[in-house]
Design a protein around this motif. Structure first.
Motif, PDB file in Angstrom:
ATOM      1  N   LEU A 159       6.855   2.196  -2.995  1.00 26.84           N
ATOM      2  CA  LEU A 159       5.479   2.605  -2.763  1.00 26.84           C
ATOM      3  C   LEU A 159       5.142   3.886  -3.529  1.00 26.84           C
ATOM      4  CD1 LEU A 159       5.408   1.960   1.088  1.00 26.84           C
ATOM      5  CD2 LEU A 159       4.244   0.589  -0.651  1.00 26.84           C
ATOM      6  N   VAL A 194       6.940  -4.246  -5.425  1.00 27.93           N
ATOM      7  CA  VAL A 194       5.640  -3.899  -4.845  1.00 27.93           C
ATOM      8  C   VAL A 194       4.546  -4.063  -5.889  1.00 27.93           C
ATOM      9  CG1 VAL A 194       4.242  -2.060  -3.807  1.00 27.93           C
ATOM     10  CG2 VAL A 194       6.635  -2.310  -3.159  1.00 27.93           C
ATOM     11  N   LEU A 253       1.840   9.315  -0.381  1.00 32.72           N
ATOM     12  CA  LEU A 253       1.293   8.163  -1.091  1.00 32.72           C
ATOM     13  C   LEU A 253      -0.188   8.330  -1.427  1.00 32.72           C
ATOM     14  CD1 LEU A 253       3.078   5.318   0.910  1.00 32.72           C
ATOM     15  CD2 LEU A 253       3.800   6.405  -1.234  1.00 32.72           C
ATOM     16  N   ALA A 293      -0.714   0.486  -2.917  1.00 34.64           N
ATOM     17  CA  ALA A 293       0.083  -0.728  -2.757  1.00 34.64           C
ATOM     18  C   ALA A 293      -0.681  -1.775  -1.962  1.00 34.64           C
ATOM     19  CB  ALA A 293       1.403  -0.401  -2.073  1.00 34.64           C
ATOM     20  N   SER A 336       5.314   0.341   5.131  1.00 35.76           N
ATOM     21  CA  SER A 336       4.511  -0.303   4.086  1.00 35.76           C
ATOM     22  C   SER A 336       3.024  -0.032   4.204  1.00 35.76           C
ATOM     23  CB  SER A 336       4.748  -1.815   4.101  1.00 35.76           C
ATOM     24  OG  SER A 336       4.321  -2.382   5.322  1.00 35.76           O
TER      25      SER A 336
END
Length: 339
Positions: free
Chosen positions: A75, A136, A205, A85, A114
């Protein structure tokens, strides 16, 4: 119950209900292949692998830890392109005596890490050791990808995330100064953040797409150590990346207590200095290193980023990473094919 006690269909029946089902997937697990939408006509794709005995030890890491870590490291690569993602494919090799609970825990770790990304399929196989491979896919939402090769002289260098925590956790475990339980949620010890950072790293992220929107000129995931990955960015862009050690001192200072514990456990009188090495060379924190035009820094860097250096024209034909203007004399980071 062991893996050998179930056939593949029965094992998958235990895994699939634990995995998230998200938007953007027309056909998920259960057919020969998945069908995933690519809204802007492109998709980002990355893959990585975790090998038992090379990247993790089962005596330290439960299935949840390995699943979480396998997801995060991929990710972060998608985020480093400035994307979010959307889906992932997971393949698992495992010995027949592996407990089924370990496998379902791995699925839970993948699911929890996730976020909006959906696990759309994968493969199972038998083998002598556990191997987890994750691919991914990500969505750029119409933006250009942020590459390693876009840094220019005059840019600033910024970092989002933590530095050295995962390496500290690894050394605490290998030295015997900590146990895997010290990384469990709620464990009340000073070592907990570091062991937890190694077992279940947390990557910033959302900082990746935010950096892209703010005008980042280059970016990459810091997975193999700050110096090594900054050097990769420097070579790709044909520039010198000069890191300011003073900007990293808060990271070093925070890790000194852990370094002292390792020094005591290993009877190393000079071990306290390893905090600096963790920050400069430790990998697997999965922060983001990015470059921005100076005017972006003047207006204010995206949330989570802080200045750690600047970009200069190379002094010769060998672009490199520098530390306070000089070639650093410290190990540069992780290499998969060297001790």
């Amino acid at each position: 119950m062991r893996v050998r006690d179930l056939d593949e269909t029965a094992l998958l029946a235990r895994i699939f209900p634990l995995l998230p089902v998200g938007e953007g997937v027309d056909v998920g697990p259960g057919d020969d292949a998945a069908v995933v939408r690519a809204a802007d006509g492109r998709f980002v794709v990355t893959t990585d692998v975790l090998v038992e005995g090379r990247h993790f030890r089962r005596e330290w890491s439960g299935g949840y830890d390995v699943g979480y870590r396998a997801a995060v490291q991929n990710l972060a690569d998608v985020a480093a392109m400035g994307a979010r993602a959307t889906s992932m494919v997971v393949s698992l090799v495992m010995p027949a005596d592996l407990p089924v609970q370990w496998v379902t825990d791995l699925a839970r770790g993948l699911a929890d890490a996730s976020g909006p990304a959906t696990v759309v399929g994968g493969d199972l196989s038998g083998g002598d050791a556990v191997v987890v491979s994750v691919t991914v896919h990500g969505d750029l939402a119409g933006r250009a990808p942020v590459l390693r090769s876009g840094a220019r002289p005059g840019d600033v260098v910024a970092h989002a995330g933590v530095l050295g925590a995962s390496a500290a956790g690894f050394d605490l475990l290998t030295s015997g100064a900590a146990t895997p339980d010290d990384g469990a949620p709620g464990a009340a010890t000073s070592r907990t953040p570091y062991v937890a950072a190694y077992l279940r790293p947390e990557a910033p992220l959302e900082a990746g797409p935010a950096a892209a929107l703010a005008g980042a000129t280059a970016m990459l995931d810091v997975s193999d150590g700050l110096l090594r990955d900054a050097g990769r960015l420097a070579r790709a862009s044909g520039v010198d990346v000069d890191l300011a050690e003073g900007a990293l001192m808060r990271d070093v200072t925070a890790l000194v207590p852990a370094a002292v514990e390792v020094a005591v456990a290993t009877e190393d009188p000079d071990g306290a200095d390893r905090a600096r090495t963790w920050v400069l060379s430790g990998g697997e924190d999965h922060g983001l290193l990015a470059t921005f035009p100076a005017e972006v820094a003047d207006r204010g860097l995206p949330n989570g980023f802080r200045l750690v250096g600047d970009v200069r024209a190379p002094a010769d034909d060998a672009p490199r990473v520098l530390l306070n203007g000089e070639v650093p004399h410290v190990a540069t980071g992780w290499d998969h094919f060297r001790p």
